[in-house]
Design a protein around this motif. Structure first.
Motif, mmCIF file in Angstrom:
data_model
loop_
_atom_site.group_PDB
_atom_site.id
_atom_site.type_symbol
_atom_site.label_atom_id
_atom_site.label_comp_id
_atom_site.label_asym_id
_atom_site.label_seq_id
_atom_site.Cartn_x
_atom_site.Cartn_y
_atom_site.Cartn_z
ATOM 1 N N ILE A 147 0.984 -1.144 -0.211
ATOM 2 C CA ILE A 147 -0.037 -0.218 0.084
ATOM 3 C C ILE A 147 0.655 1.237 0.009
ATOM 4 O O ILE A 147 0.477 2.304 -0.589
ATOM 5 C CB ILE A 147 -0.981 -0.126 1.063
ATOM 6 C CG1 ILE A 147 -2.138 0.934 0.843
ATOM 7 C CG2 ILE A 147 -0.400 0.199 2.533
ATOM 8 C CD1 ILE A 147 -3.671 0.473 0.690
ATOM 9 N N TYR A 264 -4.959 7.423 -5.622
ATOM 10 C CA TYR A 264 -3.724 7.063 -5.052
ATOM 11 C C TYR A 264 -3.544 5.545 -4.623
ATOM 12 O O TYR A 264 -2.540 5.257 -4.134
ATOM 13 C CB TYR A 264 -3.845 7.860 -3.692
ATOM 14 C CG TYR A 264 -5.187 7.336 -2.888
ATOM 15 C CD1 TYR A 264 -5.190 6.305 -1.972
ATOM 16 C CD2 TYR A 264 -6.082 8.323 -2.774
ATOM 17 C CE1 TYR A 264 -6.252 5.925 -1.460
ATOM 18 C CE2 TYR A 264 -7.337 7.840 -2.029
ATOM 19 C CZ TYR A 264 -7.483 6.924 -1.607
ATOM 20 O OH TYR A 264 -8.804 6.449 -0.943
ATOM 21 N N GLN A 389 -10.070 10.327 4.004
ATOM 22 C CA GLN A 389 -8.887 10.778 3.285
ATOM 23 C C GLN A 389 -8.485 11.979 3.534
ATOM 24 O O GLN A 389 -7.345 12.336 3.307
ATOM 25 C CB GLN A 389 -8.897 10.306 1.859
ATOM 26 C CG GLN A 389 -9.505 8.668 1.914
ATOM 27 C CD GLN A 389 -8.986 7.540 2.473
ATOM 28 O OE1 GLN A 389 -7.599 8.019 3.082
ATOM 29 N NE2 GLN A 389 -9.232 6.132 2.326
ATOM 30 N N ASP A 427 -9.742 6.970 7.878
ATOM 31 C CA ASP A 427 -8.167 7.278 7.195
ATOM 32 C C ASP A 427 -8.020 8.647 6.710
ATOM 33 O O ASP A 427 -8.934 8.941 6.144
ATOM 34 C CB ASP A 427 -8.180 5.941 6.396
ATOM 35 C CG ASP A 427 -8.122 4.547 6.878
ATOM 36 O OD1 ASP A 427 -8.256 4.435 7.898
ATOM 37 O OD2 ASP A 427 -8.449 3.777 6.052
ATOM 38 N N PHE A 428 -6.726 8.938 6.968
ATOM 39 C CA PHE A 428 -6.649 10.149 6.142
ATOM 40 C C PHE A 428 -5.242 10.472 5.490
ATOM 41 O O PHE A 428 -4.159 9.553 6.335
ATOM 42 C CB PHE A 428 -6.462 11.639 7.337
ATOM 43 C CG PHE A 428 -7.746 12.077 7.647
ATOM 44 C CD1 PHE A 428 -8.509 12.993 6.842
ATOM 45 C CD2 PHE A 428 -8.403 11.427 8.727
ATOM 46 C CE1 PHE A 428 -9.759 13.241 7.239
ATOM 47 C CE2 PHE A 428 -9.615 11.761 9.262
ATOM 48 C CZ PHE A 428 -10.383 12.896 8.436
ATOM 49 N N PHE A 458 -1.624 8.428 7.430
ATOM 50 C CA PHE A 458 -0.616 8.310 6.644
ATOM 51 C C PHE A 458 0.064 9.400 5.759
ATOM 52 O O PHE A 458 -0.730 10.250 5.487
ATOM 53 C CB PHE A 458 -0.933 7.134 5.701
ATOM 54 C CG PHE A 458 -1.608 5.920 6.351
ATOM 55 C CD1 PHE A 458 -1.069 5.117 7.006
ATOM 56 C CD2 PHE A 458 -3.145 5.690 6.391
ATOM 57 C CE1 PHE A 458 -1.944 3.867 7.492
ATOM 58 C CE2 PHE A 458 -3.881 5.112 6.865
ATOM 59 C CZ PHE A 458 -3.156 4.131 7.471
ATOM 60 N N ALA A 459 1.259 9.355 5.431
ATOM 61 C CA ALA A 459 1.665 10.323 4.514
ATOM 62 C C ALA A 459 1.725 9.628 3.318
ATOM 63 O O ALA A 459 1.791 8.511 3.062
ATOM 64 C CB ALA A 459 3.215 10.462 5.067
ATOM 65 N N SER A 461 2.294 8.213 -0.327
ATOM 66 C CA SER A 461 3.133 7.573 -1.094
ATOM 67 C C SER A 461 2.647 7.207 -2.347
ATOM 68 O O SER A 461 1.715 6.151 -2.504
ATOM 69 C CB SER A 461 3.386 5.860 -0.122
ATOM 70 O OG SER A 461 4.271 5.353 -0.786
HETATM 71 N N1 5AD Z 1 -0.198 6.588 0.349
HETATM 72 C C1 5AD Z 1 -0.572 6.645 1.539
HETATM 73 N N2 5AD Z 1 -1.731 6.111 2.010
HETATM 74 C C2 5AD Z 1 -2.392 5.189 1.456
HETATM 75 N N3 5AD Z 1 -3.403 4.702 1.677
HETATM 76 C C3 5AD Z 1 -3.686 4.062 0.578
HETATM 77 N N4 5AD Z 1 -3.007 4.223 -0.304
HETATM 78 C C4 5AD Z 1 -2.137 5.105 0.171
HETATM 79 C C5 5AD Z 1 -1.086 5.772 -0.667
HETATM 80 N N5 5AD Z 1 -0.540 5.565 -1.880
HETATM 81 C C6 5AD Z 1 -4.346 4.653 2.906
HETATM 82 C C7 5AD Z 1 -5.425 5.182 2.874
HETATM 83 C C8 5AD Z 1 -6.459 3.912 2.826
HETATM 84 C C9 5AD Z 1 -5.740 3.247 3.891
HETATM 85 C C10 5AD Z 1 -5.814 1.629 3.904
HETATM 86 O O1 5AD Z 1 -4.283 3.531 3.561
HETATM 87 O O2 5AD Z 1 -6.033 5.833 3.935
HETATM 88 O O3 5AD Z 1 -7.604 4.196 3.388
#
Ligand code: 5AD
Ligand code: SF4
Length: 587
Positions: A147, A264, A389, A427-428, A458-459, A461
């Motif tokens: 991910i 993303y 998000q 999730d954000f 999360f940052a 990616s």
């Molecule tokens: N970069 C960062 N976070 C991500 N998520 C999904 N893809 C990415 C990415 N490319 C996060 C989203 C999702 C969670 C499972 O992981 O917030 O809901």
């Protein structure tokens, strides 16, 4: 054109050759020296004994490397009903584990926990044994996640450690086989085999049934891979084997894949098209778990509330899809089938003492029937994961989430009105392509406005193959992403602490999991909202047996009076042991 088809076309043009009709593939070792003959590598490990040589010569009469490479360029999807003949170069007994010991290691999300159990169930049936001791393993399988870049880096680091172990084994001439399973196998395919020559087996998320064959090929010293995605594989008939016999809860996979194509996200590319498991097989699994004494199931999928069982013709009378107000969808609207509300209703009736949770839903699919059901049923937890998000409508559009900030906030209000006391999590992502300081401030303000009980932050990616990779610029500098992430975490914690403090003084029903990690004098469990609750391990009354004094055991429901709250944990003291049905003591 539907975006997934676009992706497949891109993949085809990048990949090797014409389409082939076989639905499995195996990459021969020595792929760097590919030739039409099946040369074996001049590696001492590869020529261990006569039996193996015999096996290798049979492999030599099997399909060539070119054949397998062509297979990899076939459409990356198959129907699991397309029955395959066993490959002619394998004898039945070579597909058996013959007591070889498998060590499984899981990374990533809950889906991977469930996949590990599915993979293990398949291998166990084939005669493999399970070990929790890395040193005695004959086969090491890593169930991986793609991910974010960091998740993959963890696996590469782990592979470097395992390399040393494999080299030592080579010297002792007892070969160790290493396999990469799941999303990373699917995303990187043969790149893994090329980069880490010590990897013997690759199996994508839809290829676990093929593990006995892949391991049999690997046993002869060949590399083997199956990374084909399926249109209908749900492992419906594979009963996952619970990893921990003392567990109180289990994950039940209800669907696989995702059609949402948020810009993303790599998941649609690693886990393929969305498909639901038949309701009947889900109910059978939940019944078995209830008979085993488990007290909680979490229904799992990438998009659980889009569930749609179309497995029987009679389920297909057109029922129009109700998106949440103000929400749109990126994928073609599907009709008919048994929907999530039906499944939730049925699952919650299996055992009134079994708690039901589900994750992850998408905010677009929350019809009133689902909210009503959560409100009405005592054993469906009043907890909803509502991944936002971002708090900026502009960023949400760039992410193709199908809603604006306003529509999301309206849904939060509607859910809170429909399910009083509901616990919300989200999730954000910090620093998505084009995210400005103003967008970030909007996300901070959404965190303040909603005041979530739990959060996963999360940052951003950038992932290859995604729409963002092709169309957008990863233009937020790394240090800005990390600074924004830190700010989101701080605000989330402040707000979660406030939200959780409303529980102080209340009596909550807690499902006991076991001893607290921090102190052997304390027990740990989860409340209805899935927050951890810590309380002293003390004697208490048992409501079902008045006069009896008991100590709580894993799997017991107890009432706990909450005395303090932080952003992630509640503390309290235990009042009595009870049942889910008997406990109406809430604030
Ligand atoms: N970069 C960062 N976070 C991500 N998520 C999904 N893809 C990415 C990415 N490319 C996060 C989203 C999702 C969670 C499972 O992981 O917030 O809901
Ligand atoms: Fe990814 Fe979006 Fe599917 Fe979740 S819903 S798995 S974020 S594409």
């Amino acid at each position: 054109m539907h975006s997934l088809q676009c992706v497949l076309q891109v993949q085809r043009s990048l990949r090797w050759g014409p389409m082939a009709s076989v639905s499995w593939l195996s990459l021969r070792m020595c792929m760097a020296h590919s030739s039409l003959s099946s040369t074996t590598c001049p590696n001492p490990e590869r020529q261990e004994d006569g039996a193996r040589k015999d096996f290798s010569s049979r492999l030599a009469t099997g399909p060539t490397l070119q054949y397998f490479l062509r297979s990899a360029s076939a459409p990356q999807e198959k129907l699991s009903s397309e029955v395959e003949d066993p490959p002619p170069y394998l004898m039945m007994d070579e597909l058996l584990g013959r007591q070889r010991k498998v060590y499984l290691e899981t990374y990533g999300c809950q889906m991977n926990v469930n996949d590990t159990e599915i993979a293990w169930s398949i291998l166990q049936k084939s005669g493999y044994l399970r070990t929790s001791n890395l040193q005695e393993a004959d086969v090491i399988l890593l169930v991986t996640c793609s991910i974010r870049e960091k998740a993959e880096q963890t696996i590469w680091n782990r592979l470097h450690q395992l390399k040393a172990l494999k080299t030592r084994r080579l010297r002792s001439r007892v070969p160790l086989r290493i396999g990469i399973l799941g999303c990373m196998a699917e995303r990187l395919k043969e790149e893994i085999l090329n980069r880490e020559k010590m990897v013997d087996v690759l199996a994508g998320p839809d290829a676990y049934r093929d593990l006995p064959r892949l391991l049999a090929v690997a046993e002869s010293g060949q590399q083997a891979a199956n990374v084909l995605l399926s249109l209908d594989e749900t492992y419906a008939d594979v009963m996952p084997v619970q990893t921990s016999p003392s567990a109180t809860s289990a994950f039940v996979s209800i669907m696989r894949g995702c059609d949402n194509m948020c810009t993303y996200c790599i998941v649609p590319f690693t886990r393929g098209r969305e498909r639901s498991r038949p309701v009947a097989s889900i109910l059978e699994e939940v019944r078995k778990l209830s008979e085993q004494g488990l007290k909680e199931v979490t229904l799992l999928g990438q998009n659980v509330n889009s569930f749609r069982d179309n497995s029987e013709v009679q389920f297909n009378s057109a029922v129009s899809t109700n998106l949440s107000r103000g929400f749109t969808t990126n994928c073609k609207t599907k009709q008919g089938g048994l929907r999530f509300a039906h499944l939730l209703d049925q699952v919650s009736r299996v055992d009134p003492e079994m708690r039901i949770r589900f994750t992850s839903p998408h905010p677009k699919d929350f019809p009133d029937e689902v909210l009503q059901l959560i409100h009405e049923r005592d054993n469906i937890c009043k907890q909803i994961h509502l991944p936002a998000q971002s708090g900026s409508s502009r960023v949400l559009e760039a992410m193709r989430r199908g809603y604006s900030r306003e529509a999301y906030v309206a849904l939060v209000h509607h859910i809170r009105e429909s399910i009083p006391g509901v616990s919300l999590s989200s999730d954000f992502i910090a620093g998505f392509c084009g995210e400005t300081e103003e967008d970030h401030v909007q996300t901070v303000s959404l965190l303040r406005e909603v005041q979530y009980n739990m959060g996963f932050l999360f940052a951003y990616s950038m992932r290859q193959k995604t729409r963002a990779y092709h169309r957008l610029k990863d233009d937020v500098p790394e240090e800005v992403k990390l600074r924004r992430l830190e700010e989101l975490i701080t605000v989330f914690r402040e707000e979660a602490t406030k939200a959780n403090q409303t529980a102080v003084g209340c009596t909550q029903l807690v499902l006991v999991e076991g001893l607290s990690k921090r102190s052997a004098a304390d027990l740990c469990g989860r409340n209805d909202g899935n927050l951890k609750v810590i309380f002293p391990d003390a004697e208490m009354e048992d409501v079902s047996n008045p006069g009896l004094r008991v100590r709580a055991q894993p799997g017991d429901y107890v009432l706990v009076q909450i005395t303090s709250a932080g952003s992630q944990t509640l503390k309290g003291h235990v009042l009595c042991r009870t049942t889910l049905k008997d406990s109406s003591a809430y604030c």
